[in-house]
Design a protein around this motif. Structure first.
Motif, PDB file in Angstrom:
ATOM      1  N   LEU A  18       1.262  -1.568  -0.234  1.00 63.07           N
ATOM      2  CA  LEU A  18       0.032   0.043  -0.390  1.00 63.07           C
ATOM      3  C   LEU A  18       0.666   1.226  -0.042  1.00 63.07           C
ATOM      4  O   LEU A  18       2.079   1.076   0.346  1.00 63.07           O
ATOM      5  N   ARG A  19       0.930   2.223  -0.467  1.00 65.96           N
ATOM      6  CA  ARG A  19       0.985   3.789  -0.590  1.00 65.96           C
ATOM      7  C   ARG A  19      -0.006   4.491   0.166  1.00 65.96           C
ATOM      8  O   ARG A  19      -0.374   5.173  -0.849  1.00 65.96           O
ATOM      9  N   LEU A  20       0.672   5.540   1.729  1.00 59.67           N
ATOM     10  CA  LEU A  20      -0.285   6.365   1.584  1.00 59.67           C
ATOM     11  C   LEU A  20       0.881   7.433   1.367  1.00 59.67           C
ATOM     12  O   LEU A  20       1.861   7.963   1.056  1.00 59.67           O
ATOM     13  N   SER A  21      -0.070   8.690   1.185  1.00 60.73           N
ATOM     14  CA  SER A  21       0.137  10.059   1.324  1.00 60.73           C
ATOM     15  C   SER A  21      -0.305  10.528   2.254  1.00 60.73           C
ATOM     16  O   SER A  21      -1.789  10.401   3.100  1.00 60.73           O
ATOM     17  N   CYS A  22       0.714  12.081   2.273  1.00 62.99           N
ATOM     18  CA  CYS A  22      -0.212  12.531   3.819  1.00 62.99           C
ATOM     19  C   CYS A  22       1.004  14.093   2.706  1.00 62.99           C
ATOM     20  O   CYS A  22       1.594  14.247   2.603  1.00 62.99           O
ATOM     21  N   ALA A  23       0.046  15.196   3.076  1.00 66.74           N
ATOM     22  CA  ALA A  23      -0.788  16.915   2.401  1.00 66.74           C
ATOM     23  C   ALA A  23      -0.234  17.483   3.387  1.00 66.74           C
ATOM     24  O   ALA A  23      -1.716  17.031   4.133  1.00 66.74           O
ATOM     25  N   ALA A  24       0.329  18.565   3.415  1.00 67.46           N
ATOM     26  CA  ALA A  24       0.375  19.409   4.193  1.00 67.46           C
ATOM     27  C   ALA A  24       0.337  20.764   3.911  1.00 67.46           C
ATOM     28  O   ALA A  24       0.609  21.307   2.743  1.00 67.46           O
ATOM     29  N   SER A  25      -0.606  21.868   4.457  1.00 65.65           N
ATOM     30  CA  SER A  25      -1.111  23.013   3.810  1.00 65.65           C
ATOM     31  C   SER A  25      -0.460  23.800   5.391  1.00 65.65           C
ATOM     32  O   SER A  25      -0.890  24.163   6.397  1.00 65.65           O
ATOM     33  N   GLY A  26      -0.759  25.569   5.063  1.00 62.14           N
ATOM     34  CA  GLY A  26      -0.533  26.553   5.692  1.00 62.14           C
ATOM     35  C   GLY A  26       0.552  26.770   6.597  1.00 62.14           C
ATOM     36  O   GLY A  26       0.546  27.555   7.452  1.00 62.14           O
ATOM     37  N   TYR A  27       2.049  25.606   6.795  1.00 62.40           N
ATOM     38  CA  TYR A  27       2.975  26.128   7.623  1.00 62.40           C
ATOM     39  C   TYR A  27       3.992  26.403   6.465  1.00 62.40           C
ATOM     40  O   TYR A  27       3.966  26.881   5.447  1.00 62.40           O
ATOM     41  N   SER A  28       3.726  28.686   7.118  1.00 65.55           N
ATOM     42  CA  SER A  28       4.664  29.059   6.310  1.00 65.55           C
ATOM     43  C   SER A  28       6.512  29.120   6.360  1.00 65.55           C
ATOM     44  O   SER A  28       6.430  30.120   5.568  1.00 65.55           O
ATOM     45  N   TYR A  29       6.957  28.132   6.622  1.00 68.85           N
ATOM     46  CA  TYR A  29       8.182  28.864   6.850  1.00 68.85           C
ATOM     47  C   TYR A  29       8.853  27.157   6.067  1.00 68.85           C
ATOM     48  O   TYR A  29       8.529  26.471   5.793  1.00 68.85           O
ATOM     49  N   GLN A  71       5.582   4.010   0.950  1.00 71.20           N
ATOM     50  CA  GLN A  71       5.670   2.786   0.556  1.00 71.20           C
ATOM     51  C   GLN A  71       5.329   1.713   1.132  1.00 71.20           C
ATOM     52  O   GLN A  71       6.491   1.266   2.396  1.00 71.20           O
ATOM     53  N   MET A  72       4.303   1.197   1.479  1.00 70.28           N
ATOM     54  CA  MET A  72       4.975  -0.124   2.158  1.00 70.28           C
ATOM     55  C   MET A  72       4.727  -1.400   1.508  1.00 70.28           C
ATOM     56  O   MET A  72       3.386  -1.471   0.984  1.00 70.28           O
ATOM     57  N   ASN A  73       5.665  -2.265   1.815  1.00 72.84           N
ATOM     58  CA  ASN A  73       5.777  -3.565   1.087  1.00 72.84           C
ATOM     59  C   ASN A  73       5.951  -4.713   2.213  1.00 72.84           C
ATOM     60  O   ASN A  73       6.457  -4.683   3.890  1.00 72.84           O
ATOM     61  N   LYS A  74       5.502  -6.225   1.844  1.00 72.45           N
ATOM     62  CA  LYS A  74       5.820  -7.063   2.376  1.00 72.45           C
ATOM     63  C   LYS A  74       5.159  -6.602   3.677  1.00 72.45           C
ATOM     64  O   LYS A  74       5.642  -7.276   4.782  1.00 72.45           O
ATOM     65  N   LEU A  75       3.721  -5.997   3.270  1.00 70.63           N
ATOM     66  CA  LEU A  75       2.721  -6.132   4.343  1.00 70.63           C
ATOM     67  C   LEU A  75       2.409  -7.398   4.922  1.00 70.63           C
ATOM     68  O   LEU A  75       2.590  -9.013   4.981  1.00 70.63           O
TER      69      LEU A  75
END
Length: 126
Positions: free
Chosen positions: A18-29, A82-86
């Motif tokens: 499986l592949r996980l995604s994580c999107a961040a927004s609103g951080y100015s630095y 990216q998660m392999n061989k779970l």
């Protein structure tokens, strides 16, 4: 306001990926660390993988090293897992966290992270 959102969880048979995604927004630095943690029922939140955005340095928990890979797309402020061989023991809620310390240095502790997503379920069946 910083927002962090995970996507990509689901159910898979042991040995799958499986592949996980994580999107961040609103951080100015410009500098931050992003990480994945997971929590199984009745257990504490466990560090899975971390990445510093400026140098791309990564670190992994012992139980996932060699099977999971964390990567990033800085232009999109998105990290991937990216998660392999779970394995069935990989089952849990996976959370994405981001720091707000003006540094890309990462620590294993969840207390180091300031912003969190709501988490996504990953279920691995045997």
């Amino acid at each position: 306001q910083v927002q962090v959102a995970e996507s990509g969880g689901g159910s898979v048979q042991a040995g799958g990926s499986l592949r996980l995604s994580c999107a961040a927004s609103g951080y100015s630095y410009a500098s931050y660390c992003m990480a994945w943690f997971r929590q199984a029922p009745g257990k504490e939140r466990e560090p899975v993988a971390r990445i510093g955005n400026t140098d791309g340095a990564t670190d992994y928990g012992d139980s996932v090293r060699g099977r999971f890979t964390i990567s990033q797309d800085n232009a999109k402020r998105t990290v991937y897992l990216q998660m392999n061989k779970l394995k069935p023991e990989d089952t849990g809620v996976y959370f994405c966290g981001q720091t707000g310390h003006l540094t890309s240095w990462c620590r294993r502790s969840s207390a180091w992270f300031d912003f969190w997503g709501q988490g996504g379920q990953v279920t691995v069946t045997s």
